[in-house]
Design an enzyme around this catalytic site. Structure first.
Site, PDB file in Angstrom:
ATOM      1  N   CYS A 121      18.143  32.674 -29.415  1.00 25.93           N
ATOM      2  CA  CYS A 121      20.145  32.587 -28.418  1.00 25.93           C
ATOM      3  C   CYS A 121      20.028  30.169 -28.576  1.00 25.93           C
ATOM      4  O   CYS A 121      18.687  29.688 -28.650  1.00 25.93           O
ATOM      5  CB  CYS A 121      19.553  33.041 -26.756  1.00 25.93           C
ATOM      6  N   GLU A 387      20.083  56.676   1.321  1.00 24.23           N
ATOM      7  CA  GLU A 387      20.473  54.702   1.104  1.00 24.23           C
ATOM      8  C   GLU A 387      21.115  54.314   2.054  1.00 24.23           C
ATOM      9  O   GLU A 387      21.737  54.670   2.963  1.00 24.23           O
ATOM     10  CB  GLU A 387      21.645  54.808   0.026  1.00 24.23           C
ATOM     11  N   ASP A 435      12.623  54.601  -4.935  1.00 27.72           N
ATOM     12  CA  ASP A 435      12.777  53.753  -5.985  1.00 27.72           C
ATOM     13  C   ASP A 435      13.403  52.723  -4.886  1.00 27.72           C
ATOM     14  O   ASP A 435      14.686  52.428  -5.101  1.00 27.72           O
ATOM     15  CB  ASP A 435      14.129  54.429  -6.665  1.00 27.72           C
ATOM     16  N   CYS A 462      10.470  49.024  -9.535  1.00 27.25           N
ATOM     17  CA  CYS A 462      10.785  47.489  -9.962  1.00 27.25           C
ATOM     18  C   CYS A 462      10.268  46.143  -9.909  1.00 27.25           C
ATOM     19  O   CYS A 462      10.088  44.953 -10.325  1.00 27.25           O
ATOM     20  CB  CYS A 462      12.492  47.149  -9.783  1.00 27.25           C
TER      21      CYS A 462
HETATM   22  N1  SAH Z   1      18.019  55.285  -7.099  1.00 27.58           N
HETATM   23  C1  SAH Z   1      19.260  53.622  -7.741  1.00 27.58           C
HETATM   24  C2  SAH Z   1      18.775  52.629  -6.492  1.00 27.58           C
HETATM   25  C3  SAH Z   1      17.636  51.966  -6.387  1.00 27.58           C
HETATM   26  S1  SAH Z   1      17.827  50.313  -6.162  1.00 27.58           S
HETATM   27  C4  SAH Z   1      19.199  53.808  -8.545  1.00 27.58           C
HETATM   28  O1  SAH Z   1      18.843  54.238  -9.596  1.00 27.58           O
HETATM   29  O2  SAH Z   1      20.320  53.864  -9.170  1.00 27.58           O
HETATM   30  C5  SAH Z   1      16.959  50.169  -4.886  1.00 27.58           C
HETATM   31  C6  SAH Z   1      18.425  50.499  -3.667  1.00 27.58           C
HETATM   32  O3  SAH Z   1      17.670  50.675  -1.879  1.00 27.58           O
HETATM   33  C7  SAH Z   1      19.524  49.655  -3.470  1.00 27.58           C
HETATM   34  O4  SAH Z   1      20.357  50.636  -3.120  1.00 27.58           O
HETATM   35  C8  SAH Z   1      19.453  49.877  -1.743  1.00 27.58           C
HETATM   36  O5  SAH Z   1      20.414  49.044  -0.947  1.00 27.58           O
HETATM   37  C9  SAH Z   1      18.781  50.698  -1.226  1.00 27.58           C
HETATM   38  N2  SAH Z   1      18.065  50.125  -0.113  1.00 27.58           N
HETATM   39  C10 SAH Z   1      17.004  48.870   0.586  1.00 27.58           C
HETATM   40  N3  SAH Z   1      16.932  49.224   2.050  1.00 27.58           N
HETATM   41  C11 SAH Z   1      16.486  50.605   1.776  1.00 27.58           C
HETATM   42  C12 SAH Z   1      16.308  51.396   3.236  1.00 27.58           C
HETATM   43  N4  SAH Z   1      15.246  50.555   4.036  1.00 27.58           N
HETATM   44  N5  SAH Z   1      15.960  52.703   3.151  1.00 27.58           N
HETATM   45  C13 SAH Z   1      17.393  53.139   2.201  1.00 27.58           C
HETATM   46  N6  SAH Z   1      18.034  52.567   1.335  1.00 27.58           N
HETATM   47  C14 SAH Z   1      17.376  51.026   0.942  1.00 27.58           C
END
Ligand code: SAH
Length: 508
Positions: A121, A387, A435, A462
């Site tokens: 790039c 969530e 996750d 992540c």
């Molecule tokens: N599993 C999903 C998103 C993972 S990202 C996928 O694969 O697309 C992490 C997610 O956790 C986000 O959507 C965020 O809003 C949520 N999150 C953050 N803190 C949280 C909590 N204490 N309890 C539940 N969800 C939460």
């Protein structure tokens, strides 16, 4: 052995201590802070560190940090040098110094790594999107596996090599690691009478115009180029950030990689768009893949891209894409994984680790728009997803209906509150998938998992450091069987993992 003058000059232009445009490569919320002038001034004058600001030091690079910067030591003091590679000897100028570490800007490569490649790039040295285009791809994958191992060993206290060790597999990479992003968010402005759109130059709000982003899907590049050209032709005023005047401030492009559907989102300071009908007609004519043209209004003086009001100018409100067999509706505002190809790889691994026969009750914590829940539902008796963002749960429910999936229940709330409540109601889980965001799982959730004792836990992460911390807690009752790193964001330092844990005693 030294680099060419051209490369030296490029390195001098480069400065990545704080990446302004991290979102473009999936580095959302990386938490990286740019040193302010005040910080620099204070650290320089009031404290005595082994290095001085602006001092040029020579050092050997021995590793890479999780953001892809080279790490070396100068008289025992740790310096991060973006774009320097392990094995290299470099000179670098100290730009920011803290008590235990500092940042330095690469000046010259005295001894070059054989793994160094020419970044394809042309704006790699100025854009904050990618951090590892100068490292051969196979080596990047190896490096990401090593990062995971190092964190598990250092933070988690796990053995990662030898007998009885946690098995950390080689990173699953992409066959073609370019053009993988399905979403572009591009600021629009005016530079010397020309409409420009691209990314913000380092430490400024000057927009650097780009025609192609090599990690972006071609369809998104085409949307941005077309809207820029048409806005010029139709004399649509573009936003001037300094004066807070003008109309068109961002173009967001989304593509469903499996369906080919494209969405164009025009973010404007007010509702009225001159020549709107003409603009819509020309976008449709020039980009036949476009299925949805949406306007979002953001009149605030802010770095936040979207405002509150969204309406459809033409076509559908959503576009569609598939992960595996599951169909997802993607609106202008809804969250969707930015690398759907590797998302499928990660979820297939997660499905395999869940070990489902069709009889199991599964809990999917931090479920977002329900991607993992819906992916697992076909092989489970019932999936409960939780969530914290209500809009995401609305999307999850909509996507369940869209796919005719009835054996899922979604709840809005904090996982650490909702899952203990489910436990009180007598819900038992055979498998819990988590996750979480970068900060990892809440302690109360880990405690609940230890009490509920599902046979398997699958941890999708992540962030290898919070992963290692949380696995150490779960290790009280669980055996960490294997870890699969997946490269979701090629050319950046990020690595995603799926991890299988089994309840001790259940399988041995
Ligand atoms: N599993 C999903 C998103 C993972 S990202 C996928 O694969 O697309 C992490 C997610 O956790 C986000 O959507 C965020 O809003 C949520 N999150 C953050 N803190 C949280 C909590 N204490 N309890 C539940 N969800 C939460």
């Amino acid at each position: 052995m030294t680099k060419s003058t051209k490369q030296k000059r490029q390195h001098q232009h480069n400065n990545k201590a704080g990446k302004r445009h991290a979102e473009r490569s999936g580095q959302q919320a990386a938490g990286k802070k740019r040193p302010t002038q005040t910080d620099i001034g204070r650290t320089a004058s009031e404290k005595s560190y082994p290095v001085q600001l602006n001092q040029v030091v020579e050092l050997k690079i021995t590793g890479l940090n999780h953001e892809g910067a080279g790490v070396g030591r100068y008289n025992g003091y740790t310096l991060f040098v973006p774009q320097a590679l392990p094995g290299e000897v470099v000179t670098a100028k100290v730009e920011h110094a803290k008590k235990s570490y500092g940042f330095a800007q690469l000046q010259e490569i005295v001894q070059e790594s054989p793994l160094r490649v020419e970044p394809p790039c042309p704006v790699f040295h100025r854009c904050g999107g990618c951090s590892l285009q100068h490292l051969a791809y196979a080596e990047q994958l190896r490096h990401k596996q090593q990062i995971v191992k190092d964190n598990l060993a250092r933070i988690g206290g796990f053995a990662v090599d030898g007998d009885g060790a946690v098995q950390v597999h080689p990173t699953l990479g992409m066959a073609d690691p370019w053009r993988y992003r399905n979403k572009a968010q591009v600021p629009i402005g005016m530079e010397a009478g020309m409409i420009v759109g691209g990314f913000y130059a380092e430490r400024s709000h000057e927009i650097v115009d780009i025609e192609a982003c090599l990690i972006q899907h071609e369809a998104n590049d085409a949307v941005v180029a077309t809207v820029k050209r048409l806005a010029g032709r139709l004399h649509i005023p573009v936003y001037d950030e300094a004066k807070h005047t003008g109309l068109l401030r961002h173009v967001v492009a989304k593509v469903g990689v499996k369906t080919g559907d494209v969405m164009v989102v025009l973010i404007t300071t007010e509702a009225f768009i001159p020549e709107r009908e003409q603009l819509v007609a020309l976008i449709r004519q020039e980009l036949p893949q476009v299925k949805s043209i949406v306007q979002n209004i953001n009149h605030h003086r802010t770095n936040v891209i979207f405002g509150e009001q969204t309406f459809t100018l033409w076509g559908e409100d959503v576009i569609y894409d598939y992960i595996g067999n599951v169909k997802f509706a993607i609106s202008a505002r809804s969250f969707y994984q930015v690398n759907p190809v590797q998302t499928e790889v990660l979820y297939n691994k997660t499905l395999e680790y869940a070990g489902l026969s069709g009889q199991e009750t599964v809990i999917d914590a931090y479920c977002g728009i329900g991607t993992i829940s819906l992916f697992l539902a076909e092989r489970a008796a019932h999936v409960y997803g939780v969530e914290i963002v209500p809009e995401a749960i609305a999307d999850a429910n909509r996507n369940a209906v869209l796919n005719g999936i009835a054996n899922v229940t979604f709840a809005v709330g904090a996982a650490e509150v909702v899952i203990p409540a489910w436990k009180e109601q007598g819900i038992r889980a055979d498998v819990i998938v988590v996750d979480p965001p970068r900060k990892g799982c809440d302690e109360a959730l880990l405690a609940t998992i230890l009490q509920m004792q599902p046979e398997r836990v699958v941890y999708v992460s992540c962030n290898p450091s919070t992963l290692a911390r949380d696995l150490k807690v779960l290790a009280e009752r669980y055996r960490v069987v294997e870890v699969q790193p997946v490269d979701m964001f090629p050319w950046t330092g990020h690595v995603e993992c799926s991890v299988l844990l089994k309840l001790r005693g259940a399988d041995e």
